[in-house]
Scaffold this motif. Structure first.
Motif, PDB file in Angstrom:
ATOM      1  N   MET A  26       5.605  10.397   0.517  1.00 29.93           N
ATOM      2  CA  MET A  26       4.147  10.351   0.524  1.00 29.93           C
ATOM      3  C   MET A  26       3.658  11.105   1.754  1.00 29.93           C
ATOM      4  O   MET A  26       4.447  11.626   2.525  1.00 29.93           O
ATOM      5  N   ASN A  27       2.342  11.166   1.908  1.00 27.21           N
ATOM      6  CA  ASN A  27       1.725  11.765   3.085  1.00 27.21           C
ATOM      7  C   ASN A  27       0.869  10.731   3.788  1.00 27.21           C
ATOM      8  O   ASN A  27       0.317   9.834   3.143  1.00 27.21           O
ATOM      9  N   LEU A  28       0.722  10.883   5.087  1.00 28.25           N
ATOM     10  CA  LEU A  28      -0.275  10.119   5.815  1.00 28.25           C
ATOM     11  C   LEU A  28      -1.623  10.543   5.245  1.00 28.25           C
ATOM     12  O   LEU A  28      -1.838  11.711   4.939  1.00 28.25           O
ATOM     13  N   VAL A  29      -2.530   9.608   5.065  1.00 22.72           N
ATOM     14  CA  VAL A  29      -3.761   9.835   4.314  1.00 22.72           C
ATOM     15  C   VAL A  29      -4.609  10.981   4.890  1.00 22.72           C
ATOM     16  O   VAL A  29      -4.731  11.143   6.100  1.00 22.72           O
ATOM     17  N   GLN A  64      -0.774   1.885  15.686  1.00 25.92           N
ATOM     18  CA  GLN A  64      -1.768   1.551  14.666  1.00 25.92           C
ATOM     19  C   GLN A  64      -1.044   1.216  13.359  1.00 25.92           C
ATOM     20  O   GLN A  64       0.146   1.451  13.220  1.00 25.92           O
ATOM     21  N   HIS A  65      -1.807   0.754  12.397  1.00 22.37           N
ATOM     22  CA  HIS A  65      -1.282   0.554  11.043  1.00 22.37           C
ATOM     23  C   HIS A  65      -1.330   1.888  10.298  1.00 22.37           C
ATOM     24  O   HIS A  65      -1.872   2.869  10.802  1.00 22.37           O
ATOM     25  N   ILE A  66      -0.777   1.899   9.101  1.00 23.08           N
ATOM     26  CA  ILE A  66      -0.585   3.155   8.368  1.00 23.08           C
ATOM     27  C   ILE A  66      -1.269   3.092   7.005  1.00 23.08           C
ATOM     28  O   ILE A  66      -1.248   2.055   6.339  1.00 23.08           O
ATOM     29  N   ILE A  67      -1.830   4.230   6.591  1.00 24.75           N
ATOM     30  CA  ILE A  67      -2.241   4.402   5.194  1.00 24.75           C
ATOM     31  C   ILE A  67      -1.543   5.654   4.681  1.00 24.75           C
ATOM     32  O   ILE A  67      -1.803   6.768   5.149  1.00 24.75           O
ATOM     33  N   CYS A  68      -0.626   5.461   3.740  1.00 25.04           N
ATOM     34  CA  CYS A  68       0.047   6.577   3.088  1.00 25.04           C
ATOM     35  C   CYS A  68      -0.654   6.853   1.758  1.00 25.04           C
ATOM     36  O   CYS A  68      -1.256   5.955   1.179  1.00 25.04           O
TER      37      CYS A  68
END
Length: 160
Positions: free
Chosen positions: A55-58, A144-148
């Motif tokens: 996936m990619n970081l958002v 920080q937290h992550i959004i993929c």
């Protein structure tokens, strides 16, 4: 003989796209977001974590996409978890680019007064602030937290 081969090739090149549209379904690209709050990581760790799971970081390209991500954070109960990394990073010319998709940031949702140049060389990564306040430019070494995000293809088939 050569003229016959060339004519056949040209005919194929002209007609193949027409037949391709008849037999292959229409499709559109959509994105699915995965919010990861089990641990906090630096921007670089977040970027590589998303890549490690294909996936990619958002990357956020529109208001609709930004609103969808904010709503998903709320719907999944992550509103109190703090900040989330995006794939946005500052370039040497002080513009920002989404490294997940390789495009410059067009749409933006900067928090009031942001981006700023506080400690100018250190605030190079874009984060989504807590409680949907908007975006902030922050030091990339913060945890920080992550959004993929994952791009998906949705097919439309004829129902004749």
């Amino acid at each position: 003989m050569n003229q016959s081969i060339i004519s056949t090739f040209l005919l194929f090149v002209l007609i193949a796209p027409i037949f391709g549209q008849m037999f292959y379904p229409k499709h559109k690209m959509t994105k699915k977001y995965f919010i990861i709050t089990l641990k906090t990581v630096t921007w670089h760790e977040a970027f590589y974590h998303c890549r490690s799971i294909d996936m990619n970081l958002v990357s956020i390209s529109s208001k609709a996409e930004n609103d969808q991500i904010k709503q998903q954070i709320i719907d999944e109960g992550h509103i109190e978890f703090g900040q989330f990394w995006t794939s946005g990073t500052k370039l040497p010319d002080n513009s920002y680019k989404w490294l997940g998709i390789g495009k410059r940031v067009g749409f933006s949702d900067w928090f009031s007064g942001k981006p700023d140049n506080f400690n100018e060389n250190d605030v190079n990564c874009i984060q989504i602030l807590e409680k949907g306040k908007g975006w902030n430019n922050a030091p990339c070494n913060l945890k920080q937290h992550i959004i993929c995000e994952q791009e998906l293809i949705e097919y439309e088939y004829c129902n004749h």
